[in-house]
Design an enzyme around this catalytic site. Structure first.
Site, PDB file in Angstrom:
ATOM      1  N   SER A  86       0.821  -1.210   0.000  1.00 43.13           N
ATOM      2  CA  SER A  86       0.000   0.000   0.000  1.00 43.13           C
ATOM      3  C   SER A  86       0.855   1.260   0.000  1.00 43.13           C
ATOM      4  O   SER A  86       1.681   1.458   0.887  1.00 43.13           O
ATOM      5  CB  SER A  86      -0.913   0.025   1.231  1.00 43.13           C
ATOM      6  OG  SER A  86      -1.851  -1.019   1.183  1.00 43.13           O
ATOM      7  N   HIS A 127      -3.109   0.283  -4.805  1.00 47.00           N
ATOM      8  CA  HIS A 127      -2.586  -0.907  -5.462  1.00 47.00           C
ATOM      9  C   HIS A 127      -2.959  -0.838  -6.941  1.00 47.00           C
ATOM     10  O   HIS A 127      -4.112  -1.074  -7.315  1.00 47.00           O
ATOM     11  CB  HIS A 127      -3.158  -2.183  -4.825  1.00 47.00           C
ATOM     12  CG  HIS A 127      -2.665  -2.425  -3.439  1.00 47.00           C
ATOM     13  ND1 HIS A 127      -1.687  -3.349  -3.139  1.00 47.00           N
ATOM     14  CD2 HIS A 127      -3.015  -1.855  -2.257  1.00 47.00           C
ATOM     15  CE1 HIS A 127      -1.465  -3.340  -1.833  1.00 47.00           C
ATOM     16  NE2 HIS A 127      -2.259  -2.441  -1.285  1.00 47.00           N
ATOM     17  N   HIS A 185      -5.557  -9.280  -1.604  1.00 47.70           N
ATOM     18  CA  HIS A 185      -5.621  -9.641  -0.191  1.00 47.70           C
ATOM     19  C   HIS A 185      -6.763 -10.620   0.054  1.00 47.70           C
ATOM     20  O   HIS A 185      -7.782 -10.607  -0.640  1.00 47.70           O
ATOM     21  CB  HIS A 185      -5.848  -8.401   0.681  1.00 47.70           C
ATOM     22  CG  HIS A 185      -4.853  -7.308   0.483  1.00 47.70           C
ATOM     23  ND1 HIS A 185      -4.899  -6.455  -0.602  1.00 47.70           N
ATOM     24  CD2 HIS A 185      -3.775  -6.932   1.232  1.00 47.70           C
ATOM     25  CE1 HIS A 185      -3.901  -5.590  -0.512  1.00 47.70           C
ATOM     26  NE2 HIS A 185      -3.211  -5.853   0.579  1.00 47.70           N
ATOM     27  N   TYR A 213      -8.835 -10.468   2.448  1.00 50.86           N
ATOM     28  CA  TYR A 213     -10.049  -9.769   2.882  1.00 50.86           C
ATOM     29  C   TYR A 213     -10.879  -9.239   1.711  1.00 50.86           C
ATOM     30  O   TYR A 213     -12.052  -8.891   1.887  1.00 50.86           O
ATOM     31  CB  TYR A 213      -9.714  -8.631   3.847  1.00 50.86           C
ATOM     32  CG  TYR A 213      -8.886  -7.498   3.280  1.00 50.86           C
ATOM     33  CD1 TYR A 213      -9.419  -6.571   2.394  1.00 50.86           C
ATOM     34  CD2 TYR A 213      -7.567  -7.335   3.668  1.00 50.86           C
ATOM     35  CE1 TYR A 213      -8.660  -5.532   1.893  1.00 50.86           C
ATOM     36  CE2 TYR A 213      -6.790  -6.305   3.178  1.00 50.86           C
ATOM     37  CZ  TYR A 213      -7.349  -5.399   2.290  1.00 50.86           C
ATOM     38  OH  TYR A 213      -6.592  -4.360   1.794  1.00 50.86           O
ATOM     39  N   GLU A 214     -10.300  -9.171   0.512  1.00 48.86           N
ATOM     40  CA  GLU A 214     -11.063  -8.716  -0.652  1.00 48.86           C
ATOM     41  C   GLU A 214     -12.050  -9.776  -1.145  1.00 48.86           C
ATOM     42  O   GLU A 214     -12.878  -9.499  -2.016  1.00 48.86           O
ATOM     43  CB  GLU A 214     -10.112  -8.343  -1.784  1.00 48.86           C
ATOM     44  CG  GLU A 214      -9.227  -7.147  -1.483  1.00 48.86           C
ATOM     45  CD  GLU A 214      -8.245  -6.879  -2.597  1.00 48.86           C
ATOM     46  OE1 GLU A 214      -8.668  -6.399  -3.653  1.00 48.86           O
ATOM     47  OE2 GLU A 214      -7.034  -7.167  -2.413  1.00 48.86           O
ATOM     48  N   ALA A 219       2.591  -1.961   4.122  1.00 49.43           N
ATOM     49  CA  ALA A 219       2.301  -0.956   5.136  1.00 49.43           C
ATOM     50  C   ALA A 219       1.776  -1.680   6.366  1.00 49.43           C
ATOM     51  O   ALA A 219       0.959  -2.594   6.244  1.00 49.43           O
ATOM     52  CB  ALA A 219       1.269   0.038   4.612  1.00 49.43           C
ATOM     53  N   MET A 251      -2.028  -7.007   7.002  1.00 51.50           N
ATOM     54  CA  MET A 251      -3.015  -7.897   6.383  1.00 51.50           C
ATOM     55  C   MET A 251      -2.502  -8.564   5.112  1.00 51.50           C
ATOM     56  O   MET A 251      -3.296  -8.920   4.235  1.00 51.50           O
ATOM     57  CB  MET A 251      -4.288  -7.105   6.067  1.00 51.50           C
ATOM     58  CG  MET A 251      -4.866  -6.361   7.252  1.00 51.50           C
ATOM     59  SD  MET A 251      -6.222  -5.259   6.747  1.00 51.50           S
ATOM     60  CE  MET A 251      -6.455  -4.310   8.268  1.00 51.50           C
ATOM     61  N   SER A 252      -1.210  -8.758   5.009  1.00 51.39           N
ATOM     62  CA  SER A 252      -0.661  -9.334   3.779  1.00 51.39           C
ATOM     63  C   SER A 252       0.657 -10.040   4.072  1.00 51.39           C
ATOM     64  O   SER A 252       0.987 -10.332   5.210  1.00 51.39           O
ATOM     65  CB  SER A 252      -0.442  -8.229   2.735  1.00 51.39           C
ATOM     66  OG  SER A 252       0.599  -7.354   3.159  1.00 51.39           O
ATOM     67  N   ASN A 277       1.207   3.684  10.914  1.00 52.86           N
ATOM     68  CA  ASN A 277       0.422   4.172  12.041  1.00 52.86           C
ATOM     69  C   ASN A 277       0.860   3.410  13.281  1.00 52.86           C
ATOM     70  O   ASN A 277       1.410   2.310  13.186  1.00 52.86           O
ATOM     71  CB  ASN A 277      -1.081   3.980  11.807  1.00 52.86           C
ATOM     72  CG  ASN A 277      -1.472   2.520  11.694  1.00 52.86           C
ATOM     73  OD1 ASN A 277      -1.260   1.889  10.650  1.00 52.86           O
ATOM     74  ND2 ASN A 277      -2.030   1.960  12.768  1.00 52.86           N
ATOM     75  N   HIS A 302      -6.951   4.605   6.426  1.00 50.88           N
ATOM     76  CA  HIS A 302      -6.246   4.151   5.224  1.00 50.88           C
ATOM     77  C   HIS A 302      -5.595   5.305   4.470  1.00 50.88           C
ATOM     78  O   HIS A 302      -4.519   5.145   3.876  1.00 50.88           O
ATOM     79  CB  HIS A 302      -7.198   3.389   4.303  1.00 50.88           C
ATOM     80  CG  HIS A 302      -6.507   2.690   3.178  1.00 50.88           C
ATOM     81  ND1 HIS A 302      -5.532   1.726   3.378  1.00 50.88           N
ATOM     82  CD2 HIS A 302      -6.603   2.836   1.826  1.00 50.88           C
ATOM     83  CE1 HIS A 302      -5.083   1.290   2.203  1.00 50.88           C
ATOM     84  NE2 HIS A 302      -5.711   1.952   1.257  1.00 50.88           N
TER      85      HIS A 302
END
Length: 317
Positions: A36, A69, A92, A94-95, A122, A227-228, A251, A285
């Protein structure tokens, strides 16, 4: 995707790509996954020869739907003479993709004969010593989803790629990590940005973690969370690729407990102020993408220097 067809589909995708590439680009030495906000790495690739191919045109390739992306493969040269392929954006879990689809591109990169893969992402900082904008060189991971059954190698083993029970204690190449620290000392970079080594925790997303979940992951030994990356690393190691991975801290995770509703110190606080207190440190995000843009130049210099040192200066790595 049925595991019995993974190899044949990966072969078809690899053949599709080779047919569209300059012969000099058909066997990239290094594959790079841009996370990201980190697609700026593409700016370092030479203008000639250079080929871009959209994911949507590649057989069986999953398509990314996440902002930041781009969704394309970029073939070219980095450094002076190192052939590379960049995944400018990733898919990902989650997609809505299966874990097999998420990791399918890594198998295709292996069939293109990429020997080394560099992954970037990220991530949220769990280690209180990490600041937004710092870079974490990964040396291990925690894959709770994999331990509970959501694993990219689950099912019949694809023998064409690797063994049934691949070890992961050596997943993060030590000699490459040594080279990263050397390269970091020699590049011009933001004086505020630091390089750490640490442990990445994979969560499936797409919601960001609760405070309690962040504390749990920190207590388990994680320094960053995202998440990746981890499913991709497992498949890369299964296929015998050397792995180097970076997390950009975009963050800081909130580790303090949620304020209690019966806290007497808050009884006279207005609803607006209560909302401000609760939102302190909340992940966003857009902030992730902005942190990526600000750090892109330093990560770009670092990756290019590592590639130059490893593949062009013939150092002992």
């Amino acid at each position: 995707m049925a595991l019995s067809t993974i190899f044949s589909r990966a072969q078809e995708a690899a053949t599709f790509l080779r047919e569209r590439l300059d012969p000099r680009l058909q066997k990239p030495k290094v594959a790079i996954v841009c996370g990201s906000g980190l697609g700026g790495l593409a700016d370092a690739v030479h203008e000639q020869p250079r080929v871009e191919i959209e994911y949507s045109s590649i057989p069986y390739f999953p398509r990314s739907t996440v902002q930041g992306h781009a969704g394309k493969l970029l073939f070219g040269f980095l450094g002076t003479q190192t052939s590379v392929v960049l995944m400018v954006g990733r898919s990902h879990y989650y997609e809505g993709h299966s874990i097999e689809d998420v990791t399918f591109p890594i198998r295709v990169l292996k069939l293109l004969e990429a020997e080394t893969i560099i992954l970037t992402n990220a991530a949220g900082g769990l280690n209180p010593e990490y600041a937004v904008g710092d870079i974490t060189l990964l040396n291990d991971h925690i894959f709770l989803a994999g331990l509970s059954g959501l694993h990219p190698l689950r099912g019949p083993n694809v023998d064409e790629f690797g063994v049934r029970f691949p070890p992961l204690s050596d997943a993060y190449d030590l000699s490459l990590r040594r080279c990263v620290h050397t390269a970091w000392q020699g590049i011009t970079k933001s004086e505020k940005r630091r390089l750490h080594e640490g442990v990445y925790a994979f969560v499936s997303g797409p919601s960001y973690e609760t405070r309690a979940e962040c504390r749990l992951l920190r207590q388990l030994g994680a320094d960053v969370v995202g998440m990746s990356t981890v499913p991709e690393i497992i498949v890369a190691r299964h296929a015998g690729m050397r792995v180097l991975a970076f997390s950009l801290v975009t963050n800081n995770a909130v580790l303090t407990p949620v304020p209690r509703g019966d806290d007497h110190l808050l009884q006279s606080t207005s609803s607006g102020d209560l909302d401000t207190i609760l939102k302190e440190g909340k992940a966003d995000h857009q902030e992730v993408l902005e942190a990526g843009r600000q750090a892109a130049q330093d990560i770009q210099r670092l990756v290019v220097q590592v590639i130059t040192d490893v593949f062009e200066k013939n150092r002992d790595v």
